[in-house]
Scaffold this motif. Structure first.
Motif, PDB file in Angstrom:
ATOM      1  N   TYR A 259       2.846  -1.914   7.906  1.00  0.00           N
ATOM      2  CA  TYR A 259       3.639  -0.749   7.512  1.00  0.00           C
ATOM      3  C   TYR A 259       2.994   0.137   6.441  1.00  0.00           C
ATOM      4  CZ  TYR A 259       6.953  -3.919   9.736  1.00  0.00           C
ATOM      5  OH  TYR A 259       7.566  -4.779  10.606  1.00  0.00           O
ATOM      6  N   PHE A 260       2.087  -0.430   5.645  1.00  0.00           N
ATOM      7  CA  PHE A 260       1.549   0.310   4.501  1.00  0.00           C
ATOM      8  C   PHE A 260       0.070  -0.002   4.327  1.00  0.00           C
ATOM      9  CE2 PHE A 260       1.160   0.253  -0.348  1.00  0.00           C
ATOM     10  CZ  PHE A 260       0.896   1.607  -0.422  1.00  0.00           C
ATOM     11  N   ASP A 261      -0.743   1.045   4.200  1.00  0.00           N
ATOM     12  CA  ASP A 261      -2.168   0.828   3.995  1.00  0.00           C
ATOM     13  C   ASP A 261      -2.750   1.969   3.164  1.00  0.00           C
ATOM     14  OD1 ASP A 261      -4.568  -0.442   4.138  1.00  0.00           O
ATOM     15  OD2 ASP A 261      -5.048   0.167   6.178  1.00  0.00           O
ATOM     16  N   VAL A 262      -3.667   1.636   2.262  1.00  0.00           N
ATOM     17  CA  VAL A 262      -4.365   2.629   1.456  1.00  0.00           C
ATOM     18  C   VAL A 262      -5.677   2.959   2.149  1.00  0.00           C
ATOM     19  CG1 VAL A 262      -5.257   3.199  -0.822  1.00  0.00           C
ATOM     20  CG2 VAL A 262      -3.329   1.624  -0.609  1.00  0.00           C
ATOM     21  N   LEU A 263      -5.985   4.254   2.291  1.00  0.00           N
ATOM     22  CA  LEU A 263      -7.138   4.676   3.083  1.00  0.00           C
ATOM     23  C   LEU A 263      -8.358   5.027   2.247  1.00  0.00           C
ATOM     24  CD1 LEU A 263      -5.204   6.968   5.589  1.00  0.00           C
ATOM     25  CD2 LEU A 263      -5.826   4.558   5.868  1.00  0.00           C
ATOM     26  N   ASP A 264      -8.179   5.866   1.218  1.00  0.00           N
ATOM     27  CA  ASP A 264      -9.337   6.302   0.430  1.00  0.00           C
ATOM     28  C   ASP A 264      -8.885   6.797  -0.940  1.00  0.00           C
ATOM     29  OD1 ASP A 264      -8.622   9.167   0.524  1.00  0.00           O
ATOM     30  OD2 ASP A 264      -9.222   9.067   2.619  1.00  0.00           O
ATOM     31  N   GLY A 265      -9.880   7.022  -1.794  1.00  0.00           N
ATOM     32  CA  GLY A 265      -9.618   7.539  -3.135  1.00  0.00           C
ATOM     33  C   GLY A 265     -10.708   8.507  -3.546  1.00  0.00           C
ATOM     34  N   THR A 266     -10.392   9.380  -4.480  1.00  0.00           N
ATOM     35  CA  THR A 266     -11.359  10.371  -4.958  1.00  0.00           C
ATOM     36  C   THR A 266     -11.194  10.596  -6.455  1.00  0.00           C
ATOM     37  OG1 THR A 266     -11.380  11.556  -2.840  1.00  0.00           O
ATOM     38  CG2 THR A 266     -12.160  12.758  -4.774  1.00  0.00           C
ATOM     39  N   TYR A 267     -12.315  10.544  -7.159  1.00  0.00           N
ATOM     40  CA  TYR A 267     -12.376  10.940  -8.572  1.00  0.00           C
ATOM     41  C   TYR A 267     -13.098  12.280  -8.651  1.00  0.00           C
ATOM     42  CZ  TYR A 267     -11.013   6.545 -10.899  1.00  0.00           C
ATOM     43  OH  TYR A 267     -10.328   5.463 -11.383  1.00  0.00           O
ATOM     44  N   GLU A 268     -12.567  13.221  -9.417  1.00  0.00           N
ATOM     45  CA  GLU A 268     -13.260  14.474  -9.686  1.00  0.00           C
ATOM     46  C   GLU A 268     -13.144  14.777 -11.182  1.00  0.00           C
ATOM     47  OE1 GLU A 268     -11.734  17.589  -7.231  1.00  0.00           O
ATOM     48  OE2 GLU A 268     -12.775  16.892  -5.444  1.00  0.00           O
ATOM     49  N   LEU A 269     -14.261  15.131 -11.800  1.00  0.00           N
ATOM     50  CA  LEU A 269     -14.271  15.437 -13.225  1.00  0.00           C
ATOM     51  C   LEU A 269     -14.506  16.934 -13.409  1.00  0.00           C
ATOM     52  CD1 LEU A 269     -14.043  14.205 -16.039  1.00  0.00           C
ATOM     53  CD2 LEU A 269     -16.527  13.857 -16.021  1.00  0.00           C
ATOM     54  N   GLU A 270     -13.558  17.569 -14.078  1.00  0.00           N
ATOM     55  CA  GLU A 270     -13.595  19.028 -14.261  1.00  0.00           C
ATOM     56  C   GLU A 270     -13.698  19.368 -15.746  1.00  0.00           C
ATOM     57  OE1 GLU A 270     -10.525  22.838 -13.642  1.00  0.00           O
ATOM     58  OE2 GLU A 270      -9.882  20.775 -13.214  1.00  0.00           O
TER      59      GLU A 270
END
Length: 321
Positions: A259-270
């Protein structure tokens, strides 16, 4: 025994027994049976508490059923008793109940209003009540043939940090062990979810791998798919249910499960005009239920809590170290 006490026991007890029997039936692990009757269904989540509320008021006295307040709030009693019974017997976990309780209470109140209508205007309408009791077993198989459409959601968070980009990025790529006192994940803690412990890249660049380790045996396997030093890092996320001990998460909310799954992540430094840096962290996750409109809201809230927890650790370490 006093007639009023007997009447109350009947009005409260029968809905509790009924709810328990339905839960046991919908949780049975029999071949083909669980294809038609599932706890993670709109039938169970919305229809069952409505029936609990209807039965509670319908089985009450005519005098009590006339009260709107009684119709709205009395159905909460069997719902809460059902909650404590399933917890005591280990049928359900706290995480599931905290998430579904608002729906159960609201639906039970709606059912109570309907039960009051039947009691007041449809006296001795036992046929409708009998059909209502059987409804989950009629609707469940119909719902099971409706193909669920997985929905993808984005959980976005950010934090402003007063530190050089290099120092911030070091704390992004290598999250050293997080002591309990630095853990600020209030929602996930309340739900009994594992808390983050540490995560470290084996090298900096595309193809790099790291394990985001949580307590209770939960591990996110992450592979970097896009990398720009001190600026951006995108990574896929995979959690394997067979690696997670059965005592870690309720089976209905296990990450990487049905029922639940994590796919991806992103870090961005501004870099901001005021000299600070804004660290963005967002993720995509998937829900696969017949009530994604509700499950997705909870999933987003949980993911944001996890991400905000990590961000505040990285901020504190970047500004102090």
């Amino acid at each position: 025994m006093n007639k009023k006490i007997i009447s109350t026991i009947i009005a409260i007890g029968i809905p509790v027994v009924y709810a328990t029997l339905v839960r046991m039936a919908f949780g049975m692990r029999l071949k083909t049976w669980d294809d038609y009757f599932q706890v993670m269904s709109t039938t169970f989540l919305f229809l069952l508490p409505t029936i609990i509320g209807t039965l509670t008021v319908y089985l009450s006295s005519q005098e009590k059923a006339k009260s709107i307040t009684y119709r709205i709030f009395t159905p909460w009693v069997p719902v809460l008793l059902f909650l404590f019974l399933t917890l005591a017997w280990g049928i359900e976990g706290w995480a599931c109940w905290i998430m579904i309780l608002p729906v159960f209470l609201l639906a039970a109140s709606i059912g109570g209003l309907f039960g009051g209508y039947l009691k007041t205007y449809k006296k001795n309408d036992r046929l409708n009540i009998s059909l209502l009791v059987l409804l989950p077993f009629l609707v469940g198989p119909i719902e099971s043939v409706i193909e669920t459409i997985p929905a993808t959601y984005k959980a976005y968070t950010y934090i402003d940090i007063d530190a050089p980009a290099e120092k911030i990025w070091d704390n992004v790529t290598r999250v050293k062990e997080i002591p309990v006192e630095q853990d600020k994940g209030y929602l996930t803690r309340m739900l009994g979810f594992p808390r983050p412990v540490k995560a470290e890249l084996n090298f900096e660049g595309v193809g790099a791998y790291r394990e985001a380790i949580f307590t209770k045996g939960l591990v996110f396997h992450e592979t970097v798919t896009e990398y720009e030093d001190n600026k951006k890092m995108v990574f896929s996320i995979k959690a394997y249910p067979h690696e997670i001990p059965s005592t870690t998460l309720d089976e209905h909310v296990v990450i990487g499960g049905d029922y639940f799954d994590v796919l991806d992540g992103t870090y961005e430094l501004e870099k901001l005009p005021n000299g600070l840096h804004r660290l963005h962290l967002y993720s995509h996750f998937k829900m696969n239920t017949t009530f994604n409109f509700y499950a997705g809201w909870w999933g987003k809230w949980i993911m944001k809590d996890i991400q905000n927890n990590i961000l505040q650790v990285e901020k504190k370490r970047s500004e102090i170290e």
